[in-house]
Every structure is written in structure tokens, then in C-alpha cells.
Design an enzyme around this catalytic site. Sequence first.
Site, PDB file in Angstrom:
ATOM      1  N   ASN A  13       0.841  -1.198   0.000  1.00 51.04           N
ATOM      2  CA  ASN A  13       0.000   0.000   0.000  1.00 51.04           C
ATOM      3  C   ASN A  13       0.876   1.248   0.000  1.00 51.04           C
ATOM      4  O   ASN A  13       1.969   1.277   0.579  1.00 51.04           O
ATOM      5  CB  ASN A  13      -1.009   0.008   1.156  1.00 51.04           C
ATOM      6  CG  ASN A  13      -0.400  -0.182   2.523  1.00 51.04           C
ATOM      7  OD1 ASN A  13       0.617  -0.841   2.672  1.00 51.04           O
ATOM      8  ND2 ASN A  13      -1.035   0.385   3.535  1.00 51.04           N
ATOM      9  N   ILE A  14       0.367   2.255  -0.699  1.00 52.26           N
ATOM     10  CA  ILE A  14       1.099   3.527  -0.853  1.00 52.26           C
ATOM     11  C   ILE A  14       0.136   4.644  -0.485  1.00 52.26           C
ATOM     12  O   ILE A  14      -0.815   4.922  -1.226  1.00 52.26           O
ATOM     13  CB  ILE A  14       1.604   3.696  -2.303  1.00 52.26           C
ATOM     14  CG1 ILE A  14       2.467   2.495  -2.721  1.00 52.26           C
ATOM     15  CG2 ILE A  14       2.384   5.009  -2.439  1.00 52.26           C
ATOM     16  CD1 ILE A  14       2.796   2.447  -4.213  1.00 52.26           C
ATOM     17  N   CYS A  71      -4.076   0.775  -2.532  1.00 50.61           N
ATOM     18  CA  CYS A  71      -3.953  -0.460  -1.750  1.00 50.61           C
ATOM     19  C   CYS A  71      -2.878  -1.372  -2.345  1.00 50.61           C
ATOM     20  O   CYS A  71      -2.556  -1.291  -3.536  1.00 50.61           O
ATOM     21  CB  CYS A  71      -5.268  -1.220  -1.734  1.00 50.61           C
ATOM     22  SG  CYS A  71      -6.571  -0.423  -0.794  1.00 50.61           S
ATOM     23  N   GLU A  97      -3.095  -4.511  -3.066  1.00 50.26           N
ATOM     24  CA  GLU A  97      -3.632  -5.371  -4.130  1.00 50.26           C
ATOM     25  C   GLU A  97      -3.581  -4.654  -5.476  1.00 50.26           C
ATOM     26  O   GLU A  97      -3.161  -5.201  -6.483  1.00 50.26           O
ATOM     27  CB  GLU A  97      -5.086  -5.747  -3.826  1.00 50.26           C
ATOM     28  CG  GLU A  97      -5.294  -6.580  -2.580  1.00 50.26           C
ATOM     29  CD  GLU A  97      -5.526  -5.736  -1.334  1.00 50.26           C
ATOM     30  OE1 GLU A  97      -4.870  -4.674  -1.196  1.00 50.26           O
ATOM     31  OE2 GLU A  97      -6.341  -6.149  -0.501  1.00 50.26           O
ATOM     32  N   CYS A 155     -10.725  -2.566  -4.682  1.00 52.29           N
ATOM     33  CA  CYS A 155      -9.825  -3.634  -5.136  1.00 52.29           C
ATOM     34  C   CYS A 155     -10.622  -4.828  -5.664  1.00 52.29           C
ATOM     35  O   CYS A 155     -10.200  -5.486  -6.619  1.00 52.29           O
ATOM     36  CB  CYS A 155      -8.898  -4.067  -4.007  1.00 52.29           C
ATOM     37  SG  CYS A 155      -7.630  -2.822  -3.648  1.00 52.29           S
TER      38      CYS A 155
END
Length: 141
Positions: free
Chosen positions: A52-53, A63, A65, A99
Site C-alpha cells: 500500500n502507498i 492499496c 492489491e 480492489c
Amino acid sequence: MTADAKKKMPITDAELIRLANQAKEMAYAPYSRFHVGAALIDDQDRVFTGCNIENASYGATNCAERTAIFKAVSEGARQIRKLAVVCDQETPCVPCGICRQIIAEFAAADFELLAADPSGHFKRYSQEALLPDAFVLPTKP
Ligand code: THU
């Protein structure tokens, strides 16, 4: 077994989860301090990972994913067969709604999500279980 045959051995669930855990180390989460890692395998047995960023604007956060999926798609992947997700909470980490929609776009017919906890225990979900009757356009390839 030849080196070539070895290279083509399908990656195990435990290995994919280990790679997700490794990707979690790269999480940029100074706001929530909630670190998430993901690792996926596509229909050509290629592996991509993501974390995650977060962003000061919060809403621009990506996220783990989606980071992994977008990395894969940007390298030509279109069919994801398995996606492992790991975070530090005791219950297995499951993807958010955004996501799930992204997963629906790129899930192969035999797609599985492995929602893992830090000790490696995991729950398996099909795409349909994650997002029943997902919205996809009829023109989707
Ligand atoms: N997050 C993920 O990366 N994946 C999930 O499945 C749930 C949430 C991230 C977004 C944000 O950086 C932090 O976790 C807290 O929501």
C-alpha cells in the site's frame, strides 16, 4: 529435474504468501501505519508484488492489491490466477471494495484470493465470493 523444468514449477501458496509478506516491508503507510503486502501470479506464471502507498490527501492512497495488479497489467498481464494479501492484523486481510472491482476485471476463470494472517494461515476466496455478479462490460476481452 532440469533447471528449466524447475523454473516452470508452479509457485506454492506458501511461497506466494511469503512474497506478499516481503512486499509488505515496502509499505508506505505513515498515516494509518497499517502495512499491507500483496503478491500475484498471472496465467503465464509471472509473479508481481505490491504494497500500500498512502498519500497526504488520504483519498489518493493505493492499496497493496491494486499496486500489484497495476504493476502486472502495465507489464502485459491480463489474467490473474492467484493473489495473496497479508497485513499485520490477526484475522486474514481481505480486499476493499475498489480492489474487488479491479480484481473482477483481471481475474482468470480459476482465480483465487489467499487472504493471509501474519503466521501464514489463510482463507481462500473465489472472485465470485469476493464480488458476486460483478460489473464488467460485455466488450471485456
Ligand atoms: N489497505 C490495503 O492496502 N489493502 C486492503 O485490503 C485494505 C486496506 C490499505 C489502505 C491504507 O493504506 C491502509 O491499508 C489502511 O486502510
